[in-house]
Design a protein around this motif. Structure first.
Motif, PDB file in Angstrom:
ATOM      1  N   VAL A 108       4.124   0.772   0.465  1.00  0.00           N
ATOM      2  CA  VAL A 108       3.017   0.994   1.233  1.00  0.00           C
ATOM      3  C   VAL A 108       2.318   2.130   1.129  1.00  0.00           C
ATOM      4  N   LEU A 109       1.150   2.380   0.650  1.00  0.00           N
ATOM      5  CA  LEU A 109       0.211   3.622   0.960  1.00  0.00           C
ATOM      6  C   LEU A 109      -0.730   3.262   2.082  1.00  0.00           C
ATOM      7  N   THR A 110      -1.110   4.385   2.701  1.00  0.00           N
ATOM      8  CA  THR A 110      -2.168   4.228   3.623  1.00  0.00           C
ATOM      9  C   THR A 110      -2.923   5.319   3.960  1.00  0.00           C
ATOM     10  N   SER A 111      -4.227   5.451   4.354  1.00  0.00           N
ATOM     11  CA  SER A 111      -5.002   6.539   4.645  1.00  0.00           C
ATOM     12  C   SER A 111      -6.251   5.962   5.558  1.00  0.00           C
ATOM     13  N   PRO A 112      -6.102   6.198   6.745  1.00  0.00           N
ATOM     14  CA  PRO A 112      -6.973   5.526   7.581  1.00  0.00           C
ATOM     15  C   PRO A 112      -8.770   6.194   7.464  1.00  0.00           C
ATOM     16  N   ALA A 127     -13.592   3.191   4.204  1.00  0.00           N
ATOM     17  CA  ALA A 127     -12.612   4.009   5.038  1.00  0.00           C
ATOM     18  C   ALA A 127     -11.570   3.082   5.167  1.00  0.00           C
ATOM     19  N   GLY A 128     -10.406   3.462   5.545  1.00  0.00           N
ATOM     20  CA  GLY A 128      -9.312   2.502   5.767  1.00  0.00           C
ATOM     21  C   GLY A 128      -8.675   1.854   4.482  1.00  0.00           C
ATOM     22  N   LEU A 129      -7.782   2.951   3.924  1.00  0.00           N
ATOM     23  CA  LEU A 129      -7.277   2.430   2.656  1.00  0.00           C
ATOM     24  C   LEU A 129      -5.847   1.896   2.888  1.00  0.00           C
ATOM     25  N   THR A 130      -5.556   0.571   2.299  1.00  0.00           N
ATOM     26  CA  THR A 130      -4.151   0.207   2.366  1.00  0.00           C
ATOM     27  C   THR A 130      -3.895  -0.310   0.906  1.00  0.00           C
ATOM     28  N   VAL A 131      -2.770   0.083   0.307  1.00  0.00           N
ATOM     29  CA  VAL A 131      -2.242  -0.124  -1.110  1.00  0.00           C
ATOM     30  C   VAL A 131      -0.683  -0.698  -0.841  1.00  0.00           C
ATOM     31  N   ALA A 132      -0.579  -1.816  -1.192  1.00  0.00           N
ATOM     32  CA  ALA A 132       0.767  -2.093  -1.424  1.00  0.00           C
ATOM     33  C   ALA A 132       1.422  -2.387  -2.863  1.00  0.00           C
ATOM     34  N   TYR A 133       2.377  -1.814  -3.156  1.00  0.00           N
ATOM     35  CA  TYR A 133       2.517  -1.985  -5.020  1.00  0.00           C
ATOM     36  C   TYR A 133       3.962  -2.385  -5.006  1.00  0.00           C
ATOM     37  N   ASN A 134       4.272  -3.074  -6.318  1.00  0.00           N
ATOM     38  CA  ASN A 134       5.473  -3.520  -6.696  1.00  0.00           C
ATOM     39  C   ASN A 134       6.037  -2.620  -7.892  1.00  0.00           C
ATOM     40  N   VAL A 135       7.088  -1.833  -7.578  1.00  0.00           N
ATOM     41  CA  VAL A 135       7.750  -0.939  -8.468  1.00  0.00           C
ATOM     42  C   VAL A 135       8.073  -1.560  -9.771  1.00  0.00           C
ATOM     43  N   GLU A 136       8.864  -2.675  -9.347  1.00  0.00           N
ATOM     44  CA  GLU A 136       9.463  -3.206 -10.505  1.00  0.00           C
ATOM     45  C   GLU A 136       8.637  -4.001 -11.548  1.00  0.00           C
ATOM     46  N   ASP A 137       7.510  -4.478 -11.046  1.00  0.00           N
ATOM     47  CA  ASP A 137       6.592  -5.261 -11.953  1.00  0.00           C
ATOM     48  C   ASP A 137       5.512  -4.301 -12.390  1.00  0.00           C
ATOM     49  N   ARG A 138       5.320  -3.189 -11.734  1.00  0.00           N
ATOM     50  CA  ARG A 138       4.367  -2.101 -11.845  1.00  0.00           C
ATOM     51  C   ARG A 138       2.898  -2.590 -11.685  1.00  0.00           C
ATOM     52  N   GLU A 141      -0.165  -5.174  -5.433  1.00  0.00           N
ATOM     53  CA  GLU A 141      -0.273  -5.963  -4.794  1.00  0.00           C
ATOM     54  C   GLU A 141      -1.071  -6.526  -3.789  1.00  0.00           C
ATOM     55  N   LEU A 142      -1.574  -5.324  -3.241  1.00  0.00           N
ATOM     56  CA  LEU A 142      -2.724  -5.592  -2.113  1.00  0.00           C
ATOM     57  C   LEU A 142      -3.584  -4.150  -2.241  1.00  0.00           C
ATOM     58  N   LEU A 143      -4.697  -4.327  -2.307  1.00  0.00           N
ATOM     59  CA  LEU A 143      -5.663  -3.265  -1.979  1.00  0.00           C
ATOM     60  C   LEU A 143      -6.719  -3.581  -1.140  1.00  0.00           C
ATOM     61  N   ARG A 144      -6.678  -2.998  -0.076  1.00  0.00           N
ATOM     62  CA  ARG A 144      -7.506  -3.363   0.918  1.00  0.00           C
ATOM     63  C   ARG A 144      -8.314  -1.993   1.449  1.00  0.00           C
ATOM     64  N   ILE A 145      -9.531  -2.152   1.886  1.00  0.00           N
ATOM     65  CA  ILE A 145     -10.480  -0.954   2.428  1.00  0.00           C
ATOM     66  C   ILE A 145     -11.119  -1.557   3.400  1.00  0.00           C
TER      67      ILE A 145
END
Length: 167
Positions: A108-112, A127-138, A141-145
């Motif tokens: 997960v990457l986050t930046s408030p 404002a308020g970024l959240t990114v969840a990523y799947n390394v294996e599937d490249r 999985e989630l992009l939320r602002i």
């Protein structure tokens, strides 16, 4: 401060990734920290392992100060360091007002703070970024602002605005 094993201070960090579709993804900041576990290899006076058998496993990290992400075709960059050529029409620029935190265990990457996206086709401020990523599937999985302030989409055309059923 105290030395923390496996934690490193980065000055003007920059990373360049090559995507399968021919794009470069470049991320930069004024400074950062990274926490890694090291398996194998022998140590050096700097604390970094040496030898070809060393394996680095990131735990997490943080980028601070003028955090910027640029995505674009390889030919829109002057070189692999991510320096853009004069014409940036095909690039997407993402700038963050706050720190970018990486939790590698949870992927997960986050930046408030604020997020600003610019390209020749879109302008977005939020404002308020959240990114969840799947390394294996490249894949992402989630992009939320959390808060969207302004979005401008240019050159959509009549066909792009057709919200009716497809004949």
């Amino acid at each position: 401060g105290a030395v923390v094993p496996g934690q490193y201070l980065l000055l003007e960090p920059s990373a360049t990734y090559y995507s399968a579709d021919g794009r470069l993804i470049v991320i930069r900041a004024d400074q950062g920290t990274i926490s890694i576990d090291t398996l194998g290899g022998s140590g050096s006076s700097s604390g970094l392992p040496t030898g070809g058998s060393a394996k680095f496993i990131p735990r997490g990290g943080k980028l601070s100060g003028h955090v910027a992400l640029t995505i674009g075709p390889r030919e829109s960059f002057a070189d692999e360091t991510g320096t853009s050529k004069g014409d940036q029409a095909d690039q997407i620029q993402v700038r963050l007002d706050g720190d970018l935190e990486l939790n590698h265990a949870d992927r997960v990457l986050t930046s408030p703070g604020g997020i600003h996206v610019r390209s020749d086709r879109i302008s977005f401020d939020g404002a308020g970024l959240t990114v969840a990523y799947n390394v294996e599937d490249r894949r992402i999985e989630l992009l939320r602002i959390d808060k969207g302030n302004t979005i401008i989409v240019r050159n959509v055309g009549a066909a792009g605005l057709n919200l009716g059923a497809t004949p």
